[in-house]
Enzyme design. Structure first.
Site: not given
Ligand code: R5P
Length: 288
Positions: A34-35, A94-95, A189, A215
């Site tokens: 798998g490498e 994102r992390q 959100k 987005d």
């Molecule tokens: C998070 O704040 C990002 O801007 C996106 O809204 C988010 O990553 C979208 O993720 P998903 O499609 O899983 O809702």
């Protein structure tokens, strides 16, 4: 010379044409265990080692991260003077904080690893621009969002460019400006799980208007499908989804289609069914 990771072959080819630079031959092999073995056979000829190599690879998976590290190392091994690493979509961005005790800052971890093989880094619309600070070499954040205006129909009715949360309203404004007409707004959100969100609509009037929900990324499609549902309930006309990074994990495309989206337009920072427009011209500007 442009070198492509397997996740960014179309974008790398377009970028090579934009910059009028050769596109290197790349070999990606997998061992029985798998490498991976990603290599650049064209760099083997010591007489023709280019001064600069631009490696283009979106890190959409763990394998893509390993491939990119190997391509960087191959360029170092060949004696290339300047290695520019273009990560059109930076995975794990994102992390960007340790949200709970004991968690890593994954964006920093991958940035540190990629820094070892780069003299310069270029990325496009990371979730937070501050992730660029995690790289040791100079890192540039390129805003490719203006490209998202291109595939939209010319005849949008009284358009509104909405972001699902306040964090993406800048991108919505950029797309509106590039489109040349319309207003902007955003929803509030709240994420309730990895795949589900709740959207609190603003008071903005959407009835009989064409809406573009903008987005930075569509991952599971949870955010966008919820937004489309709210807009539908409020009588919006056509609803389009525009995002820089159309990750569309799992059944996300189907989820949005079933929610009633008119079309999903993304860039080729992630190559797939919604890559309607290329980020290459914007990335090329940053590389000239
Ligand atoms: C998070 O704040 C990002 O801007 C996106 O809204 C988010 O990553 C979208 O993720 P998903 O499609 O899983 O809702």
């Amino acid at each position: 010379m442009i070198v492509s990771g397997s996740s960014s072959q179309s974008l790398a080819a377009t970028l090579a044409a934009e910059l009028d630079e050769p596109l290197a031959a790349v070999s990606i092999e997998q061992f029985p265990d798998g490498e991976l073995l990603a290599s650049v056979p064209g760099l083997a000829d010591a007489e023709r080692v280019p001064d600069r190599v631009v490696i283009v690879a979106s890190t959409v998976s763990s394998d893509a991260h390993v491939e990119l590290l190997q391509l960087q190392d191959a360029a170092q091994e060949a004696g290339v003077d300047e290695i520019v690493t273009v990560v059109p979509y930076m995975g794990y961005a994102r992390q960007d904080a340790s949200f709970e005790a004991g968690q890593p800052i994954s964006a920093r971890a991958v940035a540190r690893a990629l820094s070892t093989g780069a003299d310069r880094v270029v990325t496009a619309n990371p979730h937070e621009a501050a992730v660029c600070d995690f790289f040791d070499p100079p890192a540039t954040n390129v805003d490719v969002a203006p490209a998202l205006a291109e595939p939209l129909p010319d005849d949008l009715t009284d358009p509104i460019f909405l972001s699902p949360d306040a964090g993406a309203v800048d991108i919505a404004e950029t797309v509106r400006d590039a489109y040349g007409a319309g207003t902007t707004d955003y929803f509030e959100k709240t994420r309730t799980s990895g795949t589900e969100v709740e959207i609190a609509p603003s008071d903005v009037r959407v009835a009989d208007r064409d809406v573009v929900v903008v987005d930075d990324i569509v991952a599971t499609g949870g955010t966008m499908s919820e937004a489309i549902g709210v807009l539908d309930a409020r009588g919006a006309a056509r609803v389009y989804v525009s995002c820089v990074h159309p990750l569309l994990a799992g059944a996300a495309y189907t989820r949005l289609a079933r929610a009633g989206v008119e079309a999903i337009y993304g860039t080729d920072t992630i190559e797939g069914p919604a890559s309607a427009v290329s980020a290459a011209p914007w990335l090329a500007d940053a590389l000239e």
